[in-house]
Structure formats: C-alpha cells, structure tokens
Design a protein around this motif. Structure first.
Motif, PDB file in Angstrom:
ATOM      1  N   UNK A   1      47.435 -52.308 -11.053  1.00  0.00           N
ATOM      2  CA  UNK A   1      46.446 -51.591 -10.223  1.00  0.00           C
ATOM      3  C   UNK A   1      45.680 -50.683 -11.176  1.00  0.00           C
ATOM      4  N   UNK A   2      46.615 -50.004 -12.023  1.00  0.00           N
ATOM      5  CA  UNK A   2      46.086 -48.808 -13.100  1.00  0.00           C
ATOM      6  C   UNK A   2      45.159 -49.493 -14.058  1.00  0.00           C
ATOM      7  N   UNK A   3      45.286 -50.786 -14.494  1.00  0.00           N
ATOM      8  CA  UNK A   3      44.414 -51.560 -15.563  1.00  0.00           C
ATOM      9  C   UNK A   3      43.129 -51.816 -14.738  1.00  0.00           C
ATOM     10  N   UNK A   4      43.185 -52.086 -13.376  1.00  0.00           N
ATOM     11  CA  UNK A   4      42.187 -52.330 -12.735  1.00  0.00           C
ATOM     12  C   UNK A   4      41.090 -51.159 -12.690  1.00  0.00           C
ATOM     13  N   UNK A   5      41.829 -49.964 -12.109  1.00  0.00           N
ATOM     14  CA  UNK A   5      41.015 -48.598 -12.237  1.00  0.00           C
ATOM     15  C   UNK A   5      40.513 -48.356 -13.428  1.00  0.00           C
ATOM     16  N   UNK A   6      41.180 -48.702 -14.575  1.00  0.00           N
ATOM     17  CA  UNK A   6      40.868 -48.174 -15.799  1.00  0.00           C
ATOM     18  C   UNK A   6      39.444 -49.237 -16.211  1.00  0.00           C
ATOM     19  N   UNK A   7      39.468 -50.336 -15.868  1.00  0.00           N
ATOM     20  CA  UNK A   7      38.367 -51.304 -16.149  1.00  0.00           C
ATOM     21  C   UNK A   7      37.293 -51.070 -15.456  1.00  0.00           C
ATOM     22  N   UNK A   8      37.217 -50.388 -14.095  1.00  0.00           N
ATOM     23  CA  UNK A   8      36.234 -50.089 -13.298  1.00  0.00           C
ATOM     24  C   UNK A   8      35.689 -48.785 -13.780  1.00  0.00           C
ATOM     25  N   UNK A   9      36.350 -47.742 -14.249  1.00  0.00           N
ATOM     26  CA  UNK A   9      35.831 -46.346 -14.645  1.00  0.00           C
ATOM     27  C   UNK A   9      35.116 -46.900 -16.209  1.00  0.00           C
ATOM     28  N   UNK A  10      35.603 -47.893 -16.928  1.00  0.00           N
ATOM     29  CA  UNK A  10      35.206 -48.189 -18.265  1.00  0.00           C
ATOM     30  C   UNK A  10      33.808 -48.567 -18.110  1.00  0.00           C
ATOM     31  N   UNK A  11      33.630 -49.590 -16.850  1.00  0.00           N
ATOM     32  CA  UNK A  11      32.253 -50.499 -16.537  1.00  0.00           C
ATOM     33  C   UNK A  11      31.261 -49.342 -16.184  1.00  0.00           C
ATOM     34  N   UNK A  12      31.635 -48.491 -15.281  1.00  0.00           N
ATOM     35  CA  UNK A  12      30.899 -47.525 -14.623  1.00  0.00           C
ATOM     36  C   UNK A  12      30.343 -46.453 -15.810  1.00  0.00           C
ATOM     37  N   UNK A  13      31.046 -46.377 -16.960  1.00  0.00           N
ATOM     38  CA  UNK A  13      30.625 -45.245 -17.915  1.00  0.00           C
ATOM     39  C   UNK A  13      29.640 -46.182 -18.704  1.00  0.00           C
ATOM     40  N   UNK A  14      29.942 -47.577 -19.014  1.00  0.00           N
ATOM     41  CA  UNK A  14      28.930 -48.068 -19.990  1.00  0.00           C
ATOM     42  C   UNK A  14      27.785 -48.667 -19.319  1.00  0.00           C
ATOM     43  N   UNK A  15      27.759 -48.861 -17.731  1.00  0.00           N
ATOM     44  CA  UNK A  15      26.616 -49.453 -17.120  1.00  0.00           C
ATOM     45  C   UNK A  15      26.309 -48.658 -15.956  1.00  0.00           C
ATOM     46  N   UNK A  16      25.880 -47.472 -15.945  1.00  0.00           N
ATOM     47  CA  UNK A  16      25.728 -46.572 -14.823  1.00  0.00           C
ATOM     48  C   UNK A  16      24.813 -47.069 -13.916  1.00  0.00           C
TER      49      UNK A  16
END
Length: 185
Positions: A1-16
């Motif tokens: 679950x934590x990994x999914x949240x980290x991936x989502x946050x990373x995607x949002x930062x790179x592709x707002x």
C-alpha cells in the motif's frame, strides 16, 4: 500500500497536468454515472406512478401489495410519515400516516375480489381499534371493491370512519386528490 502511494505521489510531481486531467476525467465520470442513475430512478418512479393510476392493477395484488400501493397513493397525495404496518398483529392498522392538515391517519386496507364485499364485521373490528389502540384522528377503511350496504356503513358514518370504495379509490388514484371527506371539507 505504501509503495502505491509513493508511486502516485511521484507521478503527480513529475506530471502535474496529466494528473489534473486524470482527476477531472474521474470526477466527470462519477458525476455522469450518478446523473444517469438519478434519471433512471426518476423514470422508474414516474412509470410506477403511471401504473398506480389504474385501480384495476390492484385486482391481482396480494393484500400486502395493496397496502404498499395505497401507501404510495397517500405519499403522492401529500400525506407525510406514511408507514405500512400490515401483517399479523397489526391490530387493524395496515397503514399509518399524517394528513396534510396534521391529523394522525390510520388505515385498514381490504383487497377484495370484485364479487366479495367488505361487511359490517370488518367495520366493527376496525372501529374498536382505530382511535383507542392506534390514536387515529382520521380512521379509514379502503377497499378495491365495495362495502355491503346496511348497518356497517351506518356505523362507520356514526363513528366518523371514512369508507373508500373502488369508485372513490379510482378517482383518487387517477386525480391524485383524496376524497373531500378526508380533507375536512
């Protein structure tokens, strides 16, 4: 679950911009789905109301279905707090409601075949429970058939019990307006 949240946050930062677009599409999809469901429910309610306008539909109903049908008619006629109470142990109160003028309504529903009439005994039993047991201010017996002429009808008049037979019920269902005897006119 934590990994999914980290991936989502990373995607949002790179592709707002893509993230915002995806969120908007998701929100629009949910709103569209809710809107379609609301329209379907409204269409179903309208179709049910149209079917309910014909008293003949009650001729093939069970007693419980007739009670539900009559409860819908009360609601459509601006009665509030409509509750179906029917079943064993109801002591004659199949439906209770509050009239538009605030009076407590107690209803005994009698779904009959067209050749079977509601007689004096049913009226007498209801007269014994409507006010004393159920606190009814407006007591009513409703049938999709007819009442026998005679003592029961006179007793109902004497005790202020409103009798709604097939003719009155048909007019009420078609127009959505209760008989004047229910409105205190």
């Amino acid at each position: 679950m934590v990994v999914v949240v980290v991936l989502i946050v990373d995607f949002v930062r790179r592709h707002p911009y893509w993230s915002a677009t995806l969120v908007l599409v998701a929100v629009a999809s949910v709103v569209a789905l809710l809107s379609v469901r609301a329209r379907q429910r409204e269409r179903q309610r309208a179709e049910q109301a149209e079917r309910d306008r014909a008293v003949a539909v009650t001729d093939t109903m069970t007693g419980a279905e007739f009670e539900q049908w009559f409860a819908r008619l009360l609601e459509a006629s601006e009665f509030r707090h409509v509750h179906v109470r029917g079943g064993s142990g109801d002591r004659g109160a199949d439906v209770t409601a509050t009239a538009p003028d605030g009076r407590r309504v107690v209803v005994q529903c009698k779904r009959q075949s067209l050749t079977n009439r509601v007689g004096s005994a049913a009226i007498q039993r209801f007269a014994g429970t409507c006010r004393e047991v159920h606190g009814g201010e407006l007591c009513m017996i409703v049938t999709n058939g007819f009442f026998t002429a005679g003592d029961g009808v006179r007793l109902a008049q004497q005790l202020g019990i409103v009798l709604v037979d097939r003719g009155l019920l048909e007019t009420w269902a078609w127009t959505g307006t209760p008989p004047s005897s229910l409105l205190g006119r």
